[in-house]
Design an enzyme around this catalytic site. Structure first.
Site, PDB file in Angstrom:
ATOM      1  CB  SER A  33      -1.454   5.226  10.788  1.00 31.30           C
ATOM      2  OG  SER A  33      -2.223   4.163  10.987  1.00 31.30           O
ATOM      3  N   GLY A  62       1.824   7.853  12.335  1.00 27.35           N
ATOM      4  CA  GLY A  62       3.318   7.647  11.832  1.00 27.35           C
ATOM      5  C   GLY A  62       3.922   7.493  13.382  1.00 27.35           C
ATOM      6  N   GLY A 100       1.775   8.472  16.536  1.00 28.22           N
ATOM      7  CA  GLY A 100       0.559   7.591  17.244  1.00 28.22           C
ATOM      8  C   GLY A 100      -0.466   7.406  16.429  1.00 28.22           C
ATOM      9  N   GLY A 107       1.107  -0.566  10.043  1.00 28.47           N
ATOM     10  CA  GLY A 107      -0.112  -0.098   9.968  1.00 28.47           C
ATOM     11  C   GLY A 107      -1.236  -1.495  10.123  1.00 28.47           C
ATOM     12  CG  ASP A 108      -0.451  -4.007   6.928  1.00 30.43           C
ATOM     13  OD1 ASP A 108      -1.028  -3.269   6.729  1.00 30.43           O
ATOM     14  OD2 ASP A 108       0.631  -4.479   6.303  1.00 30.43           O
TER      15      ASP A 108
END
Length: 334
Positions: free
Chosen positions: A239, A241, A244, A271-272
């Site tokens: 990830s 942020g 992308g 993120g989940d």
């Protein structure tokens, strides 16, 4: 079945504010309260998107009882291990421009409790026992039986680790998943456990760029992701942020997916939601490009929803996702 193990669940309190004035007293609307922790958020997103999911987590005290009640109310199937110490709280302060999170550390699990938790995950992968059926074992890794295995099962271990968690707990979880014919996804902020998951051959690792560089050193995200992937043959989804998502295999093409517009909202569960999409695609052997596109869209849809663990309709966002092959990491925006 996608089983999500949350070793350090929480009771989430989310406040939505016009602005946050540090050092002052503010009147706020009532908090929105729900069961949280990254693995629970992953299961909640999967459930809402029509994918069978099963929550495994330790719970304790009044907060733990509320977690259980909320999972029941949400219709989320679960195997919860009762522990003596209270489940932690997290606090999210969401304004139109930023989200501030205050996360309690959580309570340590004993060796026996880790054994029981891993056994619950193993049982859930075979649609098996509940917490009451699981007793202490002489080894951290439970004995695998001869029962039939659900096709394309996935075990997701997601979130922070409780204090003093044994590093081999992650290795055992990866082993259990593979012995049950399942794939394993690990998303943890703990550097030692992230490395252990890589060494154990987890199918997918999903660090953010801060965790990735902390684990592997250096200052180049792509180099670090490739090194992490090569430790045990994992595919790394990093990830970035606002910049992308990278998909980095041990060798071969690297994919970069990004949303073509900026979003404002609650980033807590972004993120989940990406992990949920990755797990769903892993269960169905979806192509790599489809996976990074869906993960980026679901992550963006999470930002647009006020609560972590929920997403808005991701379909309109899919057309706004660009996926391309890259040889260098994109510039980070945060």
């Amino acid at each position: 079945m996608i089983v999500t193990l949350t070793p350090n669940p929480a009771l989430d309190l989310t406040y939505h504010l016009e602005k946050l004035d540090l050092g002052s007293s503010q009147r706020v609307p009532p908090a929105q309260v729900r069961a949280g922790g990254k693995g629970i958020n992953v299961a909640r997103v999967l459930h809402a998107q029509g994918h069978a999911s099963h929550v495994v987590a330790p719970v304790g005290g009044a907060a733990g009882a509320t977690v259980r009640e909320d999972l029941d109310a949400a219709g989320l199937r679960h195997s919860l291990l009762e522990v003596e110490l209270a489940t932690r709280h997290t606090l999210a302060l969401v304004t139109p421009t930023a989200t501030t999170n205050l996360n309690e550390t959580g309570a340590a699990l004993s060796g026996t409790q880790w054994q029981q938790l891993i056994a619950l995950a193993a049982a859930a992968l075979t649609d098996g026992a509940t917490a009451d059926d699981v007793g202490p074992r002489s080894h951290l890794r439970p004995v695998v039986g001869e029962s039939s295995i659900p096709a394309r099962a996935v075990l997701v271990c997601s979130g922070s680790m409780p204090p003093e968690s044994p590093v081999d707990a992650i290795s055992c979880l990866v082993e259990v998943a593979h012995e049950h014919g399942a794939r394993c996804v690990v998303d943890t902020s703990s550097v030692p456990h992230l490395r252990a998951a890589a060494d154990a051959g987890a199918d997918v690792l999903k660090p953010n760029h801060h965790e990735l560089l902390a684990a592997m050193g250096g200052d180049d995200v792509l180099t670090a992701a490739r090194a992490l992937a090569n430790r045990g043959g994992s595919i790394v989804y990093a990830s970035l942020g606002a910049a992308g998502l990278l998909r980095v295999p041990p060798d071969g093409a690297v994919l970069h997916a990004r949303l073509n517009r900026s979003l404002a909202g609650n980033t807590t569960g972004a993120g989940d939601a990406a992990v949920a999409a990755i797990a769903a695609c892993l269960a169905t052997d979806a192509p790599a490009e489809e996976t990074v596109r869906l993960a980026t869209a679901w992550s963006a849809a999470a930002v647009l929803h006020p609560l972590a663990g929920s997403i808005t309709d991701p379909a309109p966002l899919l057309a706004d996702v660009t996926v391309e092959t890259v040889t260098t990491a994109p510039a980070l925006k945060d």
